[in-house]
Design a protein around this motif. Structure first.
Motif, short mmCIF file in Angstrom:
data_model
loop_
_atom_site.label_atom_id
_atom_site.label_comp_id
_atom_site.label_asym_id
_atom_site.label_seq_id
_atom_site.Cartn_x
_atom_site.Cartn_y
_atom_site.Cartn_z
N TRP A 65 5.18 -35.79 38.14
CA TRP A 65 4.27 -35.28 39.16
C TRP A 65 4.36 -33.75 39.17
CZ3 TRP A 65 1.86 -38.26 43.38
CH2 TRP A 65 1.97 -39.64 43.20
N PRO A 66 3.25 -33.04 39.01
CA PRO A 66 3.32 -31.58 39.12
C PRO A 66 3.49 -31.10 40.55
CG PRO A 66 1.07 -32.28 38.69
CD PRO A 66 1.93 -33.51 38.57
N ASN A 67 3.11 -31.92 41.53
CA ASN A 67 3.28 -31.54 42.94
C ASN A 67 3.41 -32.80 43.78
OD1 ASN A 67 0.57 -32.51 42.92
ND2 ASN A 67 0.05 -31.19 44.65
N PHE A 94 3.55 -22.14 40.79
CA PHE A 94 2.18 -22.21 41.32
C PHE A 94 1.84 -21.06 42.28
CE2 PHE A 94 3.06 -26.73 40.32
CZ PHE A 94 1.97 -26.98 39.49
N TYR A 95 2.83 -20.31 42.72
CA TYR A 95 2.59 -19.35 43.80
C TYR A 95 1.56 -18.29 43.44
CZ TYR A 95 6.86 -21.23 45.99
OH TYR A 95 7.81 -22.04 46.56
N GLY A 142 -1.12 -18.78 41.83
CA GLY A 142 -2.46 -19.35 41.90
C GLY A 142 -3.25 -19.33 40.61
N GLN A 143 -2.58 -19.06 39.46
CA GLN A 143 -3.31 -19.02 38.19
C GLN A 143 -3.84 -20.41 37.84
OE1 GLN A 143 -0.09 -17.88 38.51
NE2 GLN A 143 0.28 -16.11 37.18
N ARG A 144 -5.11 -20.45 37.52
CA ARG A 144 -5.75 -21.71 37.12
C ARG A 144 -5.05 -22.31 35.91
NH1 ARG A 144 -9.55 -22.05 33.18
NH2 ARG A 144 -11.00 -23.85 33.17
N SER A 145 -4.59 -21.46 34.99
CA SER A 145 -3.96 -21.95 33.77
C SER A 145 -2.71 -22.76 34.07
CB SER A 145 -3.61 -20.78 32.85
OG SER A 145 -2.67 -19.90 33.47
N VAL A 146 -1.96 -22.40 35.12
CA VAL A 146 -0.75 -23.14 35.46
C VAL A 146 -1.10 -24.55 35.91
CG1 VAL A 146 1.24 -23.23 37.00
CG2 VAL A 146 0.52 -21.05 36.03
N PHE A 147 -2.12 -24.67 36.73
CA PHE A 147 -2.55 -26.00 37.19
C PHE A 147 -3.01 -26.86 36.00
CE2 PHE A 147 -2.54 -23.63 41.07
CZ PHE A 147 -2.28 -24.55 42.07
N LEU A 148 -3.69 -26.23 35.04
CA LEU A 148 -4.15 -26.99 33.87
C LEU A 148 -2.97 -27.44 33.01
CD1 LEU A 148 -7.26 -24.89 32.69
CD2 LEU A 148 -7.22 -26.89 34.18
N HIS A 166 -2.04 -23.15 46.75
CA HIS A 166 -0.78 -22.66 46.19
C HIS A 166 0.03 -21.80 47.14
CE1 HIS A 166 -3.86 -19.58 45.41
NE2 HIS A 166 -2.89 -18.71 45.61
N THR A 167 -0.30 -21.77 48.42
CA THR A 167 0.43 -20.91 49.36
C THR A 167 1.62 -21.66 49.94
OG1 THR A 167 -1.64 -19.81 49.92
CG2 THR A 167 0.24 -19.43 51.37
N PRO A 168 2.84 -21.14 49.75
CA PRO A 168 4.02 -21.85 50.26
C PRO A 168 4.41 -21.36 51.65
CG PRO A 168 4.73 -20.05 48.88
CD PRO A 168 3.21 -19.99 48.90
N VAL A 169 5.26 -22.15 52.29
CA VAL A 169 5.97 -21.67 53.47
C VAL A 169 6.93 -20.59 52.98
CG1 VAL A 169 7.60 -22.28 55.28
CG2 VAL A 169 5.82 -23.91 54.61
N PRO A 170 6.96 -19.41 53.61
CA PRO A 170 7.86 -18.35 53.14
C PRO A 170 9.30 -18.84 52.98
CG PRO A 170 6.39 -17.49 54.82
CD PRO A 170 6.16 -18.98 54.77
N GLY A 171 9.81 -18.64 51.77
CA GLY A 171 11.19 -19.03 51.49
C GLY A 171 11.41 -20.51 51.24
#
Length: 683
Positions: A481-483, A492-493, A495-501, A526-531
Motif C-alpha cells: 500500500w503506498p498510503n 509525498f510531502y 506533492g510531485q505527481r511523479s511520486v504518486f505515479l 499530500h499535506t501532513p500533520v506537522p511532525g
C-alpha cells in the motif's frame, strides 16, 4: 562372605533387555534409506506453507542409503479430507537431492510427504547391464531377476500378472534382453512391494487459497464520505452508487473501515482532537454505543438490509466487500457493562484505555487477553466473524492483530477456515519482522508490509529479495500500500505527481497484492500533520465530500495499472521476480530501478523501469538476459502504458525517463510470434 559363596550374575539379562529396548526405539532396522532436508517446510512442519489453487508446490529432499543400490523416491500428497495418498516420482537432481511437484486443485488444506526405498528391481537391472557389458556369465543374475518378477506378479491384477509371468519365463530361459524392456520396468515399479520403505518423519501441510487471496487489488473508502452532496452523511446506498467508479479503476476488493456504532464518551474531534464538537462523527475505530457493538451497524449508514444490498451489488460489479475487524471497544460499548472482566481495571477503578506512549486513545478500551474468562472472550470474538460471514462477507482486514493474543488468532482462524476455507484475512500489523511473519504463519492470508518506508533502490531490492526468495515466500502474502488513512510518508510531502505515479506502480507490479486509500491518492493529497506521518484534516475524524472529477487526478493511471495486471499473468504472482542492472557512465544507476516478472514457461515477460528521482530526468542502459530468455539478437518491447514499441538488442538498451511527463515504463517483452500484433489496450 565365604570364599566359595557365589553372587547370582544378573548383568547379562539386564544388558540384553536394554539393548533390545534400544533397538526397538529405532523401529524397523532394515529401513536403509535416510530422508531429510525436505523443502518447503516452515519451522520443522509446525506451520503450513501457502499456495493458490492451481499453483504448483515444488518439493525437494535429500534421500540416500548405504552402498550403491538404486533408490526410488516419491512425493506423496492428498487433500486433508482424503485418506488415500496420490504419488509422483521424484527426479534425482544429483548429490542425493530429489525433486517433484504437485498442484492442489481445491481450496482448503492439503498434505504432502516423501517416501523412499531401495528399488530392488532397478538395482538388479543396473547391475545386470554392467555385467552384460563386461561379458560376464549372468545366468544366476537372471534367476534372481526372475524371482523378483514372480514376486511382483503375485501383487498384480490378472492381465498385468500374466504379462509379468511371461517376462519371468524369458529370464529363466536365459534371455537377458528381457530384463531391459521398458514395459517390465514400469510394471515392476508398480507392483514390486516396497520393502522396508522410509517415510519422512513429518506430514507437511499447505494452505490452499482461492485466486483472489493470491492476487488482489484493494480500494479503501469511508462510506460516510460517499454522499453526492456536501454536508450529508454518506450511506450504504451512496456506496452502491460509487461501485461503478471503483470497478472502472480495476479493483476487485472494496475495503470499508468499521461500519459499527461509534462511541460518544471521549469521542475524538477533527485532527484527533481530544474534544469533539457536537456534530463531529468520531473515529470509526472507537466501536460501540447505545445502538450496539461489533454486530451492529451505525444507523446513519443504513440498515442490515442495506448492507446486504451493497454486498450483492458489489458482486455484480466484480467486487467483494472487505470489512475491518477491530477488536477494541469505545467506553460506551455494551461489552463494557456486560463483561467488565474482559477489560483491565486500574487501581483507581477506571478501565485502562489504549496507549502507545506518548499517544493516548481515551476513546478505545483494549480487551484483556489475560482475563480469567479468556475462553468466553475467545468465543465471543470468533462469533463476530461468524456474524459477518453469515451476511456474505468473506474478506476481512484485521486491525492491529499484533496487539492481541497470538494463540487466539491461531485458534480463531483455524476454526473459521475449517468451515469457510475461502476466507481471506489481511493483517494490519506494522510491527517487528518476526511478529509480522509469525502472524502470517498463524493463518493470516495477506499482510501489510514495510513497503511504505522502502524508498531507495537498494531498500526496495533487498526487501523484495527477502520476501520473494527467502523463507517468507512460503507463508507470507505481502500486500503493498503506498498510503493508508494512518500513513502519509515523507516522500509525498512535496506533492510531485511523479511520486504518486511511481509509488503506485511499484506497489502494483512488485507484488501480486496491492491496495490504496482513495480518493485521497487519486487526487494527490499530500499535506501532513506537522511532525507526523499522517494526513491533516484526516478522514478518520471527519466527513469529506469528494469530487471524483477533480482536474489533475490520476485515476486514469490507476485504472491502467490494474488493467495491465489483469492482462499479464506474470504480474499475478510474486514468483519470477528478477532485478536488472542499469548502467550510467559505467556505474550502476541509483535512481533507475529495473525488474522483470515472468511466468515459469516465459510465455509472459514484463519489464518495469522506474525513475525514482521525483524531479530530474534520468537516463541509463538496462541489461537484460536476452539469450537466456530465448529472444535472439534483436527483439521488441512494447510499453503497455502507451502502446509504443522499441527494437532492442541483446546486451544493454537505452532508457530515458522524465518525471515531468511519465517516470516509468511497463514493457511487455515480445516474443517472435507476438511481434505482428498489439498485446493490449493502452492509455
Amino acid at each position: 562372605m565365604p570364599a566359595e559363596a557365589k553372587v547370582p550374575h544378573e548383568g547379562a539379562p539386564v544388558a540384553q533387555a536394554a539393548t533390545l529396548n534400544g533397538l526397538a526405539a529405532h523401529g524397523e532396522g532394515r529401513r536403509r534409506v535416510i530422508v531429510e532436508r525436505v523443502a518447503p517446510e516452515v519451522d520443522g512442519g509446525r506451520f503450513p506453507i501457502k499456495r493458490g489453487v492451481g499453483e504448483a508446490v515444488v518439493v525437494s529432499c535429500d534421500a540416500f542409503a548405504d552402498g550403491h543400490d538404486v533408490l526410488a523416491v516419491v512425493l506423496r500428497f492428498r487433500d486433508a479430507a482424503e485418506s488415500a495418498w496420490r504419488e509422483v516420482p521424484m527426479r534425482h537432481l544429483g548429490n542425493d537431492r530429489w525433486q517433484a511437484s504437485f498442484t492442489p486443485e481445491q481450496v482448503g488444506r492439503s498434505c504432502y510427504t516423501v517416501l523412499a526405498w531401495v528399488d530392488r528391481f532397478a538395482t538388479w537391472e543396473h547391475q545386470l547391464h554392467k555385467r552384460v557389458e563386461a561379458s560376464q556369465d549372468v545366468r544366476v543374475e537372471l534367476l534372481i531377476g526372475a524371482d523378483l518378477v514372480a514376486e511382483a506378479a503375485e501383487h498384480a491384477p490378472l492381465v498385468d500378472a500374466t504379462t509379468l509371468r511371461g517376462f519371468e519365463q524369458s529370464l529363466r530361459a536365459g534371455d537377458a534382453k528381457a530384463g531391459f524392456v521398458p514395459e517390465l520396468a514400469q510394471l515392476m515399479a508398480t507392483y514390486l512391494p516396497r520393502r522396508y520403505a522410509t517415510t519422512y518423519a513429518r506430514e507437511l501441510a499447505v494452505t490452499v487459497d482461492r485466486p483472489l487471496a493470491r492476487c488482489s487489488a484493494w480500494y479503501e473508502l469511508f462510506p460516510r464520505s460517499t454522499a453526492t452532496e456536501p454536508g450529508r452523511h454518506g450511506t450504504f446506498r451512496d456506496v452502491i452508487a460509487r461501485l461503478p467508479y471503483v470497478a472502472e479503476l480495476g479493483f476487485d476488493i472494496l475495503y470499508l473501515p468499521p461500519i459499527h456504532p461509534i462511541g460518544r464518551t471521549f469521542r475524538k474531534g477533527k485532527n484527533n482532537s481530544v474534544t469533539a464538537e457536537p456534530a463531529e462523527p468520531g473515529s470509526p475505530w472507537a466501536i460501540g454505543a447505545a445502538e450496539g457493538g461489533h454486530k451492529s451497524i451505525l444507523p446513519e449508514l443504513g440498515t442490515l438490509e442495506d448492507f446486504h444490498a451493497l454486498v450483492q451489488a458489489a458482486k455484480q460489479h466484480g467486487l467483494e466487500v472487505a470489512l475491518d475487524i477491530a477488536f477494541q471497544c469505545a467506553p460506551d460499548h455494551p461489552y463494557v457493562t456486560e463483561h467488565p472482566e474482559w477489560f483491565r481495571a486500574r487501581p483507581d477503578g477506571t478501565i485502562q484505555y489504549a496507549e502507545n506512549p506518548p499517544k493516548k486513545y481515551q476513546d478505545i478500551y483494549p480487551f484483556d487477553f489475560e482475563t480469567s474468562d479468556w475462553q468466553g472472550l475467545w468465543q465471543e470474538l470468533k462469533s463476530i466473524f461468524d456474524f459477518w460471514i453469515a451476511q456474505g462477507v468473506t474478506v476481512f482486514r484485521v486491525d492491529n492483530p499484533h496487539t492481541k493474543s497470538l494463540r487466539f488468532w491461531e485458534w480463531c482462524i483455524d476454526e473459521l477456515k475449517r468451515e469457510h476455507p475461502e476466507l481471506i484475512f489481511l493483517s494490519e500489523a506494522f510491527t517487528r519482522p518476526k511478529l509480522m511473519y509469525g502472524l502470517a504463519k498463524l493463518g493470516f492470508t495477506q499482510s501489510y508490509t514495510y513497503f511504505t518506508w522502502r524508498i531507495s533502490k537498494w531498500e526496495l531490492t533487498e526487501y523484495m529479495l527477502e520476501l520473494t526468495q527467502g523463507e517468507p515466500r512460503e507463508f507470507f502474502g505481502p500486500n503493498f500500500w503506498p498510503n493508508t488513512p494512518d500513513i502519509l510518508t515523507p516522500q509525498f510531502y512535496g506533492g510531485q505527481r511523479s511520486v504518486f505515479l511511481t509509488r503506485a506502480a511499484l506497489a502494483a507490479t512488485l507484488t501480486a497484492n496491492w491496495g490504496m486509500y482513495g480518493p485521497v491518492y487519486e487526487q494527490l493529497l499530500h499535506t501532513p500533520v506537522p511532525g507526523r506521518e499522517e494526513y491533516i484534516d484526516n478522514e478518520k475524524y471527519e466527513i469529506h465530500h469528494w469530487d471524483l472529477k477533480q482536474p489533475g487526478n490520476i485515476s486514469w493511471f490507476i485504472a491502467a495499472l490494474n488493467r495491465i495486471r489483469r492482462a499479464n499473468p506474470a504480474l499475478q504472482s510474486n514468483a519470477g521476480l528478477r532485478f536488472h542492472r542499469v548502467d550510467l557512465d559505467f556505474h550502476e544507476s541509483e535512481q533507475i530501478i529495473a525488474y522483470s516478472k515472468a511466468t515459469p514457461d516465459l510465455s509472459n515477460l514484463i519489464l518495469v523501469v522506474i525513475n525514482l528521482d521525483p524531479d530530474k530526468l534520468q537516463r541509463g542502459w538496462v541489461q537484460l538476459p536476452a539469450e537466456e530468455w530465448g529472444l535472439g539478437a534483436s527483439y521488441e518491447v512494447q510499453d503497455l502504458l502507451n502502446g509504443v514499441r522499441y527494437t532492442w538488442t541483446s546486451g544493454f538498451n537505452y532508457v530515458e525517463l522524465d518525471p515531468a511527463t511519465m517516470p516509468l515504463h511497463i514493457f511487455h517483452v515480445l516474443r517472435e510470434e507476438e511481434m505482428t500484433h498489439d498485446v493490449g489496450d493502452y492509455v
